[in-house]
Design an enzyme around this catalytic site. Structure first.
Site: not given
Ligand SMILES: [Zn+2]
Length: 292
Positions: A2-3, A52, A258
């Site tokens: 989740p951001e 976060k 990433r």
């Protein structure tokens, strides 16, 4: 993962459900039994988000720090809590509501020095009004790393994950591999402002939409995006699909583990400001900038 907007939504939700009320806390799975015992019966005074990271505050003395990580999930509801299903790290009840936390990367009780240490490790969060973007700029300006990697570093900017960062860079017409230290302060302020706007909108909508009005499905007469992430975006997980602005296939590459997504035409690689090029300033190969 989740951001930040998801964590800010959770904090607001948990504040609504429990703040000002005593909570009963248990750890059905057992891994947070000692921590749950510490907060059991205390009044939750606030719930806050920092990047976060989620904090349930119990006065000035204790806070429960939660980081959902890749697998963490929070569910809640009203009335009697449901039977325990799966590995519930923390169950809270109070004020007629219940909350279950499963699979977090972190769930721990922190004292005030612990909270200070946690917050000290985080860069400014665009969703917090008390954030100073120039604290991030000090780090950006002296980094030789690609801007995408720097913006994903939570100690530099807290809360933005891959979607926000890659979409932000597309909207700025900036290659993800732009050397961070070549970015001037005005450009950084513009990036920060745009990032804050995107993140605020995501808090309201509960999903990440980054396309300008003229690139929505309705405006372009195209079908809505199909992706489990949900929102309308320019580059994230759109490898090989046409750029919504110029039609070039969206490219993908891997940077430090990433995925990077970008449009090679809309986001040309530029040399850092002040870098010695040994020649004339390089001109962008981009022919038009019709984007707003
Ligand atoms: Zn493009």
């Amino acid at each position: 993962m989740p951001e930040g907007h998801t964590i800010h939504r959770l904090a607001a939700r948990h504040r609504d459900l429990f703040a000002g009320h005593p909570v009963h806390a248990v750890s059905p799975q057992g891994r947070f039994a000692a921590g749950a015992a510490l907060i059991d019966g205390r009044v939750m005074t606030d719930a806050t988000a920092h990047g976060k990271h989620l904090l349930h505050r119990y006065g000035d003395e204790l806070a429960v720090h939660v980081h959902l990580g890749l697998y963490g999930k929070v569910t809640d509801g009203t009335g009697e809590p449901p039977p325990i299903v799966g590995e519930v790290r923390l169950r809270m009840t109070g004020n007629g509501h219940w909350l279950d936390l499963r699979g977090p990367a972190a769930c721990e009780v922190l004292d005030p020095p612990g909270v200070a240490a946690l917050l000290g490790r985080l860069g400014p969060d665009p969703l917090r009004d008390d954030s100073d973007p120039m604290l991030a700029y000090v780090r950006i300006a002296r980094s030789r790393k690609p801007i995408a990697a720097v913006l994903l570093d939570q100690s530099i900017v807290a809360g933005g994950g891959l979607i926000f960062v890659l979409e932000l860079l597309f909207r700025a017409g900036m290659s993800p591999r732009t050397v961070a230290g070549g970015i001037g302060p005005e450009t950084w302020c513009a990036l920060w402002t745009d990032l804050r706007g995107l993140m605020r909108e995501a808090v309201v909508r509960g999903r990440i939409d980054t396309v300008h009005t003229e690139h929505t499905p309705a405006a372009m007469r195209r079908p809505p995006r199909v992706d489990r992430h949900g929102g309308e975006v320019y580059v994230y997980r759109r490898t090989g699909q046409p750029c919504l602005v110029c039609g070039t296939p969206i490219a993908r590459d891997v940077l430090a583990g990433r995925n990077l997504y970008w449009c090679p035409v809309c986001q040309p690689v530029s040399r850092p400001r002040g870098a010695s090029t040994g020649g004339r300033p390089r001109r962008s190969s981009r022919t038009g900038s019709g984007r707003s």
